[in-house]
Design an enzyme around this catalytic site. Sequence first.
Site, short mmCIF file in Angstrom:
data_model
loop_
_atom_site.label_atom_id
_atom_site.label_comp_id
_atom_site.label_asym_id
_atom_site.label_seq_id
_atom_site.Cartn_x
_atom_site.Cartn_y
_atom_site.Cartn_z
N GLY A 1 0.80 -1.21 0.00
CA GLY A 1 0.00 0.00 0.00
C GLY A 1 0.83 1.26 0.00
O GLY A 1 0.42 2.27 -0.57
N ASP B 1 -1.22 -6.48 12.59
CA ASP B 1 -1.59 -6.98 11.26
C ASP B 1 -1.01 -8.37 11.04
O ASP B 1 -0.39 -8.64 10.01
CB ASP B 1 -1.09 -6.01 10.18
CG ASP B 1 -1.78 -6.26 8.83
OD1 ASP B 1 -2.84 -6.93 8.83
OD2 ASP B 1 -1.26 -5.80 7.80
#
Length: 673
Positions: free
Chosen positions: A21, A138
Amino acid sequence: MEEPRRLGGRYELGPVLGRGGMAEVYHAHDTRLGRQVAVKTLRADLARDPSFQARFRREAQSAASLNHPAIVAVYDTGEDYIDNVSIPYIVMEYVDGSTLRELLHSGRKLLPERTLEMTIGILQALEYSHRAGIVHRDIKPANVMLTRNGQVKVMDFGIARAMGDSGMTMTQTAAVIGTAQYLSPEQAKGEQVDARSDLYSTGCLLYELLTVRPPFVGDSPVAVAYQHVREEPQAPSVFDPEITPEMDAIVLKALVKDPDYRYQSADEMRVDIEACLDGQPVGATAAMGAMAAGGYGAYPDDQPTTALRSDGGGGATTMLPPMNPDDGGYGYDERPDRRRQQPRKKNTSTIFLVLAGVLVLVGAILIGKYAFSGDGGPGNDKVPVPAFIGLSKADAQQQADNIDLVLTFKQQECEDQPKGNICAQDPKQGTDVDKESTVNLVVSTGAPKVAVPNVIDKNIDEAKKQLEDKGFEVETKQTESSQDEGTILSQNPDPGKELEKGSTVTLEVAKAEEKATVPDVVGRTCDEAKAQVESGGDLTAVCTDQPTNDPNQVGKVISTTPQSSTQVDPGSKVTIVVGKAVEKTKVPEVRGKTLAEARQILQQSGFTNVQVAQGSPGDDNAKVFASNPQPGSEVDDPAATPITLMTVPGDGGNGNGGNGNGGAIAGLPGFGD
């Protein structure tokens, strides 16, 4: 041939390993150390944004502080410049292997035991990072590498932490901070997360490794997140009968909605998994049994939940492209040679994508507001009062701010809480109150002070009871002393000093002086006996000879001083008596000598008991003509052997005996040749 791009004067960039990202990862060569590395750089299109620059640097700081074999290591950081724009980069360990996501997508099924072993590696990494104060946020298959020799490597520590302070929320299942399939309930509700959130995500990952499917699936990230908050997962054994009840219990405990009843540390979860692998009982079994019976794990239908909310601390929400589900074999989001080739999209497609993202974002917020509230309608205005007792003032204030409660504080002495902690609250924990209600808290100024009693010279049992009755903790240390064993020799702090209840008083307690035992070494040689006596390090030994007529005692220990089995002080000396053969002494020749000369010769040889035969002259000038024992005879002890001499007057005499050649004298036994 085009020169390879070089960062920091030493890192030559090779092919792209993956794109995420906000970063790109390159396979690189460290020209200074001659090793392969992976270099992660901030994407050029984001490098002009100071917020992304700051987030990327925070990632570098978080990751660089972790040094553990189960965590991908960070070697170096730096900045490159393209068109006068700073591009920060991170130099990391290059891991030759594949991600767990690639392993799952390969279609190969792992044995449950191997799955548990890999999870232990993940938990070891989390245990280390949590101790360092870093929450991963995460944990998912794409962020766990498996090297070619089977070692687990967790990566991307700090990314979720760095990105979590922006305004981003879920847009697509594979493009969120904390991927929806591995999202903890507290992440889904926008609440503050701690280390236990990582354990929930690890439970999701373990579930998928065991069953080849995540615990919750849905058509959208919001649908998946809703299930994380409201739905109970099915036991993994429903999908694979080889999974044991103990494995079910471990996974389901990790997936408990309430963090307080989840595993409280990575170490606790790892211990349960190791016990399961060893065939031992696991703690989760009892815990999940209590849940099944309606205990702490039960979730009533009318339990209020918190609406999904965005973090207002960041800037405008930015859409990120979704990550490709096939992330390649190196643990960076995807490998170029495995990416699906997609046609270049026109600017119109990009605009539609942004608009769609905004609509999804708005929908997520609205659905979160209604779907996650307790009754499916507008949010409930009542909240349960948390348990503030035992928290610090700052932690209590943070909890209250999270659920819109107002706190008041007063201070007083409290026996059961240390200084600075909350020791009382009103209303009590669990009471439903309106938001903005006031909760009154009492902050401990410490326990009341009590004078330390004098327990010197008392017995340890009596002293401990007296101190514990006053509320003190007791520690002891022992010292050798001539006083009775168990007597208190000293105390710290001194008697009369005032301390808070719960303080520790250290007592010095007398113990019996240690003694050394003299061993039995009779019959050994001197060297053997000395080695045995000195073997314990408490005694010294010295050998001394003693004549003996017993040939069996020659060269052997006859006795010791002190005797064997005697208790002596450490450092004492033991005298070892060793038998020595008696030396023979010959009677010297004194015939023909004057009596004075004969006495002198005999005494020099040790014969001190010299006698003159009855009837023989005893003056010094008398001549010796015979002796008993005869000259040349051998005796054991000359001092104890009497010598009898026969003499004649000193003016001579013409007998042969006068010159030493005479024979025996009649009537005197023992005299003669």
